[in-house]
Design an enzyme around this catalytic site. Structure first.
Site, PDB file in Angstrom:
ATOM      1  N   LYS A  29       9.358   0.729  13.877  1.00  0.00           N
ATOM      2  CA  LYS A  29       9.217   0.968  12.462  1.00  0.00           C
ATOM      3  C   LYS A  29      10.547   1.136  11.755  1.00  0.00           C
ATOM      4  O   LYS A  29      10.679   0.665  10.535  1.00  0.00           O
ATOM      5  CB  LYS A  29       8.347   2.331  12.501  1.00  0.00           C
ATOM      6  CG  LYS A  29       6.913   2.323  12.741  1.00  0.00           C
ATOM      7  CD  LYS A  29       6.452   3.739  12.805  1.00  0.00           C
ATOM      8  CE  LYS A  29       4.751   3.627  13.033  1.00  0.00           C
ATOM      9  NZ  LYS A  29       4.149   4.837  12.490  1.00  0.00           N
ATOM     10  N   ASP A  74       1.290   5.019   6.690  1.00  0.00           N
ATOM     11  CA  ASP A  74       0.695   6.459   7.536  1.00  0.00           C
ATOM     12  C   ASP A  74       0.561   7.654   6.414  1.00  0.00           C
ATOM     13  O   ASP A  74      -0.421   8.427   6.591  1.00  0.00           O
ATOM     14  CB  ASP A  74       1.945   6.837   8.329  1.00  0.00           C
ATOM     15  CG  ASP A  74       2.074   5.831   9.810  1.00  0.00           C
ATOM     16  OD1 ASP A  74       1.134   5.388   9.953  1.00  0.00           O
ATOM     17  OD2 ASP A  74       3.313   5.594   9.919  1.00  0.00           O
TER      18      ASP A  74
END
Ligand code: ATR
Length: 269
Positions: free
Chosen positions: A66, A100
């Site tokens: 990420k 997220d």
């Protein structure tokens, strides 16, 4: 020809993203398929270029890719602030997003809990905490961060600007002023049965959200029940972060109920 989507990471074998997204594509009768690929950090740039060259529709990224991905994509402003990418779209170049925090926000809002102008205490200062902290600050919450290593909490608070960072001992001083408590640490995961906050430290108007979804009712959430507070499980954050990625790639309304059912069945909940 089927449009291909995928999640990249390592380890990747236990990712629920393939079954979740495939159930969504099937439900909407879309000619798309979603796979999982094990990719190491040092191959990420090649993997992204390859996926783009082969006409992939989009990607999700997970551990340990990420943060590295920021160097190889055109990051949207929120993802750039968070410092991590979990969604890539190939429609126009290689665009990076982070869904997220939006996943956490929608999960809490789904429970009828407003975020704007609320006092939020985030436990932890890692990647998940960063996504939630920046997203909630942008949504108008007053963000407080408490972490085992206080310096990380203070650093994150300073990056956000209008936020405060503490050590975990802040919990002992009482949560009377806090409306929403969010655990982003690994405490409570699996069989550990640990919690950073106990029922006596909570109050009945508190919403308590744990991003850990395995087990679904973590020790923290059991404590919330004991305190007559409102426990919110982590399962919908997984669904909503995926649903937001789905929306970015396809422009279609994601079938979140079906996605949720698929994930719950896979976890045997
Ligand atoms: P992620 O990216 O999934 O959020 P991470 O970056 O490894 O994961 O962050 C894990 C978080 O859990 C950190 O905030 C960590 O605290 P430290 O910054 O002090 O390491 C927190 N954490 C992990 N184990 C913990 C424990 N036993 N007690 C308290 N906090 C813990």
């Amino acid at each position: 020809m089927k449009k291909v989507f995928a999640v990249l990471g390592n380890p990747i074998e236990h990712s629920l993203s393939p079954i979740m997204h495939n159930s969504a594509f099937e439900a909407l009768d879309m000619d798309c398929t979603y796979h999982a690929f094990r990719v190491e950090k040092n191959n990420l740039e090649d993997a992204l270029q390859g996926a783009k060259a082969m006409g992939f529709g989009g990607l999700n990224l997970t551990v340990p890719l990420k943060e590295t991905a920021l160097s190889f994509v055109d990051a949207d402003p929120l993802a750039a602030k968070i410092g991590a990418i979990n969604t890539i779209d190939f429609k126009d170049g290689i665009k990076g997003y982070n869904t997220d925090g939006i996943g956490a926000k929608r999960t809490i809002e789904d429970e009828g809990v407003e975020i704007k102008d609320k006092n939020v205490l985030i436990l932890g200062a890692g990647g998940a905490a960063r996504a939630i902290a920046f997203t909630f600050a942008e949504a108008g919450a007053m963000v407080n961060i408490a972490n085992r290593t206080p310096e990380r909490a203070m650093q994150l608070a300073a990056e956000i600007g209008d936020a405060r960072g503490y050590g975990l001992d802040i919990v002992d001083k009482g949560l009377d002023e806090i409306d929403i408590l969010i655990n982003t640490t690994t405490v409570g995961l699996g069989n550990s049965n640990g919690t950073l906050v106990s029922a006596e430290q909570m109050h009945s108007d508190l919403a308590v959200f744990d991003i850990v979804y395995n087990p679904l009712m973590t020790k923290l959430l059991q404590e919330a029940e004991t305190a007559d507070a409102r426990p919110i499980t982590g399962i919908m954050m997984l669904v909503y972060q995926g649903a937001e990625a789905f929306r970015i790639w396809t422009g279609r309304e994601p079938p979140t109920e079906i996605m949720k059912r698929t994930v719950m069945e896979a976890l045997d909940i």
